[in-house]
Design a protein around this motif. Structure first.
Motif, mmCIF file in Angstrom:
data_model
loop_
_atom_site.group_PDB
_atom_site.id
_atom_site.type_symbol
_atom_site.label_atom_id
_atom_site.label_comp_id
_atom_site.label_asym_id
_atom_site.label_seq_id
_atom_site.Cartn_x
_atom_site.Cartn_y
_atom_site.Cartn_z
ATOM 1 N N GLY A 126 -26.133 36.841 -11.994
ATOM 2 C CA GLY A 126 -26.253 36.811 -13.445
ATOM 3 C C GLY A 126 -26.778 38.089 -14.044
ATOM 4 N N ARG A 127 -27.294 38.996 -13.198
ATOM 5 C CA ARG A 127 -27.877 40.230 -13.689
ATOM 6 C C ARG A 127 -26.927 41.420 -13.608
ATOM 7 N NH1 ARG A 127 -33.155 40.549 -14.376
ATOM 8 N NH2 ARG A 127 -32.376 42.121 -15.809
ATOM 9 N N PHE A 128 -25.792 41.257 -12.924
ATOM 10 C CA PHE A 128 -24.930 42.406 -12.667
ATOM 11 C C PHE A 128 -23.460 42.099 -12.938
ATOM 12 C CE2 PHE A 128 -28.557 42.797 -9.755
ATOM 13 C CZ PHE A 128 -28.994 44.092 -10.032
ATOM 14 N N GLU A 129 -22.752 43.146 -13.298
ATOM 15 C CA GLU A 129 -21.289 43.139 -13.333
ATOM 16 C C GLU A 129 -20.831 44.357 -12.538
ATOM 17 O OE1 GLU A 129 -17.652 44.216 -16.410
ATOM 18 O OE2 GLU A 129 -19.575 43.532 -17.218
ATOM 19 N N VAL A 130 -19.996 44.154 -11.527
ATOM 20 C CA VAL A 130 -19.523 45.265 -10.702
ATOM 21 C C VAL A 130 -18.321 45.907 -11.376
ATOM 22 C CG1 VAL A 130 -18.623 45.950 -8.458
ATOM 23 C CG2 VAL A 130 -20.394 44.191 -8.602
ATOM 24 N N VAL A 131 -18.482 47.155 -11.776
ATOM 25 C CA VAL A 131 -17.406 47.905 -12.424
ATOM 26 C C VAL A 131 -16.455 48.484 -11.388
ATOM 27 C CG1 VAL A 131 -16.862 49.918 -13.852
ATOM 28 C CG2 VAL A 131 -18.811 48.457 -14.430
ATOM 29 N N GLY A 132 -17.013 49.099 -10.345
ATOM 30 C CA GLY A 132 -16.161 49.740 -9.357
ATOM 31 C C GLY A 132 -16.825 49.828 -8.002
ATOM 32 N N LEU A 133 -15.989 49.890 -6.962
ATOM 33 C CA LEU A 133 -16.447 50.048 -5.583
ATOM 34 C C LEU A 133 -15.640 51.162 -4.937
ATOM 35 C CD1 LEU A 133 -16.624 46.301 -4.440
ATOM 36 C CD2 LEU A 133 -18.550 47.754 -5.118
ATOM 37 N N ALA A 134 -16.331 52.023 -4.172
ATOM 38 C CA ALA A 134 -15.651 53.114 -3.480
ATOM 39 C C ALA A 134 -16.100 53.159 -2.028
ATOM 40 C CB ALA A 134 -15.950 54.452 -4.157
ATOM 41 N N ALA A 135 -15.140 53.460 -1.145
ATOM 42 C CA ALA A 135 -15.433 53.599 0.281
ATOM 43 C C ALA A 135 -14.756 54.848 0.797
ATOM 44 C CB ALA A 135 -14.956 52.372 1.046
ATOM 45 N N SER A 136 -15.204 55.297 1.970
ATOM 46 C CA SER A 136 -14.582 56.462 2.590
ATOM 47 C C SER A 136 -13.254 56.078 3.242
ATOM 48 C CB SER A 136 -15.530 57.071 3.626
ATOM 49 O OG SER A 136 -14.890 58.103 4.344
ATOM 50 N N SER A 137 -13.301 55.139 4.211
ATOM 51 C CA SER A 137 -12.067 54.823 4.933
ATOM 52 C C SER A 137 -11.955 53.367 5.370
ATOM 53 C CB SER A 137 -11.945 55.719 6.174
ATOM 54 O OG SER A 137 -13.070 55.566 7.024
#
Length: 377
Positions: free
Chosen positions: A27-38
Motif C-alpha cells: 500500500g505504500r509503493f507503486e513500482v514504475v520500472g524494473l531494470a536488470a543486467s542479464s
C-alpha cells in the motif's frame, strides 16, 4: 500517498531486498520500472508480480521477457534510459562502474536518487555531487545511511569526525602467510553480511571501506583526515558522528539491508521491517584497521586525496583485479599490487566534468589492470 519507485539492478542482492520491502508494504509503493543486467528469467517473474509500466534489460535477449505488458528498454544504456522516467525515487542498485550512467541520468531528470552504487560517487566525485544539489540523493549503503541519520538536525560546525565501521571481513585475524593461500570460496564467506560476490571480496580486502571513505568525503563534504575507520566485528554499529565536544552519536541496527533501503525509499518516514537489535548479553568491540596487511584501504584513501582521475582509476583497477581473483587467475594478495601499479602511472585526463571523460579514465585503468593480471597468469 504511494511512493512511485524505479529499481535499477532489481535482480541483484539490493534489488531483490528492495522488492521484498515493497512486497511487505504494497500500500505504500507503486513500482514504475524494473531494470536488470542479464537475468531475464527473474526479471520476468518480478514483472509478473509487481506490474511495472517500464522494464529494462541491459544485456542479453529481451525476447525472454515476452509480452510482459510493460514498455521494454533493451541493450546498452537501457537502465540509464529507465532512470530518466519520472518517479518519486530511483533506487540505483547496479553493481560497479556500470551504475554511473544511470546515476547521472536520474539526477539530470530531477528524480530523487536512492544510491546503493557507491562507484558513481567514487568515480564521478564533485561532478556527480553538483548534479545532486538540493537533497536529490539519499545514501543506501548501511554506513552512509547511518551517518546521514546521525547528522540530521545537527549543526555542521559542531562536527569533528565521521565514523565508518568495517566488519573486517573473513580474513581480518589472519597473517600474511595464511592470506597468501586463500581462494574465492574463502573470501565469499562473510561473517555477518550476505551480499553479492564483488562487494564481498571488497569487504575481505578492505577496499569496500576505502571506496566508502571516498564516498563519505563527497556525500558529506568532510575532509579525508576527518573520516575515521574502525573495525567492528559484530556489525551492529554501522556508522556515527563524533562532535567537537568529545561526544559521539552512533547508529546501531540489525545486519539487514532492508532497513537502509526502506529508509531511502520512504525518506523521511520509517516502516516496521525487522526485530529490534538485541542488546542484553551483547559485547561490541572496535579495533584499528590493519593497513599494513589490508592495503586496499590506504590505497583508496591516497587515491581520494590525490583526486582528479585517481579515484575512477582505483575503482576500475579494483573491479578488474577482483574479477581476476574470482576467476582464480590471480592470488588474493595480488589485488592491491595491481591496483597500486595502476595508480602509480595515472595520466592527466583534464577536468572530470562529463561522462565521456570519466569513461575514458575507466577504460584506460581497466586496460592497464588487465595487462598486469595477464602478466601474473
Amino acid at each position: 500517498m504511494r511512493r512511485r519507485v524505479t529499481i535499477l539492478g532489481s535482480t541483484g542482492s539490493i534489488g531483490t531486498q528492495a522488492l521484498d520491502v515493497i512486497g511487505r508494504h504494497p500500500g505504500r509503493f507503486e513500482v514504475v520500472g524494473l531494470a536488470a543486467s542479464s537475468n531475464a528469467a527473474l526479471l520476468r517473474r518480478q514483472v509478473e508480480e509487481f506490474s511495472p509500466r517500464y522494464v529494462a534489460l541491459e544485456n542479453g535477449d529481451a525476447t525472454g521477457l515476452g509480452d510482459c505488458g510493460a514498455r521494454v528498454f533493451s541493450g546498452p544504456g537501457a537502465a540509464a534510459r529507465l532512470a530518466a522516467v519520472p518517479a518519486d525515487v530511483v533506487l540505483n542498485a547496479v553493481v560497479g562502474f556500470a551504475g554511473l550512467a544511470a546515476t547521472v541520468s536520474a539526477l539530470r531528470a530531477k528524480n530523487r536518487l536512492a544510491l546503493a552504487n557507491k562507484e558513481s560517487v567514487v568515480a564521478g566525485g564533485e561532478w556527480v555531487m553538483e548534479l545532486a544539489r538540493g537533497g536529490a540523493l539519499i545514501p543506501v549503503d548501511s554506513e552512509h545511511s547511518a551517518i546521514f541519520q546521525c547528522l540530521e538536525g545537527r549543526r555542521r560546525q559542531e562536527l569533528s569526525h565521521l565514523l565508518l565501521t568495517a566488519s573486517g571481513g573473513p580474513f581480518f585475524d589472519l597473517d600474511a602467510p595464511a592470506l597468501a593461500g586463500v581462494g574465492p570460496e574463502d573470501a565469499l564467506k562473510h561473517p555477518t553480511w550476505r551480499m553479492g560476490a564483488k562487494i564481498t571480496v571488497d569487504s575481505a580486502t578492505m577496499m569496500n571501506k576505502g571506496l566508502e571513505v571516498i564516498e563519505a568525503h563527497h556525500l558529506f563534504d568532510v575532509p579525508y583526515d576527518r573520516i575515521r575507520v574502525v573495525v567492528h566485528r559484530q556489525s551492529a554499529v554501522h556508522g556515527g558522528v563524533l562532535f567537537s565536544d568529545g561526544s559521539a552519536i552512533l547508529h546501531a541496527a540489525p545486519t539487514d539491508m532492508r532497513l537502509p533501503i526502506a529508509y531511502a525509499l520512504l525518506y523521511p518516514e520509517r516502516i516496521p521491517l525487522s526485530e529490534p537489535l538485541p542488546l542484553a548479553g551483547q559485547s561490541w568491540t572496535f579495533e584499528e584497521p590493519r593497513d599494513d596487511l589490508f592495503r586496499c584501504l590506504p590505497l583508496a584513501v591516497a587515491a581520494g586525496e590525490a583526486g582528479g582521475p585517481h579515484p575512477a582509476a582505483l575503482n576500475a583497477a579494483n573491479e578488474v583485479a577482483v574479477q581476476a581473483f574470482l576467476d582464480r587467475r590471480i592470488k588474493f594478495l595480488q589485488i592491491p599490487e595491481i591496483i597500486e601499479e595502476v595508480l602509480e602511472i595515472v595520466p592527466d585526463f583534464g577536468p572530470l566534468r562529463d561522462l565521456e571523460t570519466i569513461e575514458a579514465v575507466d577504460r584506460w585503468a581497466r586496460e592497464e589492470a588487465g595487462r598486469r593480471v595477464k602478466a601474473r597468469t
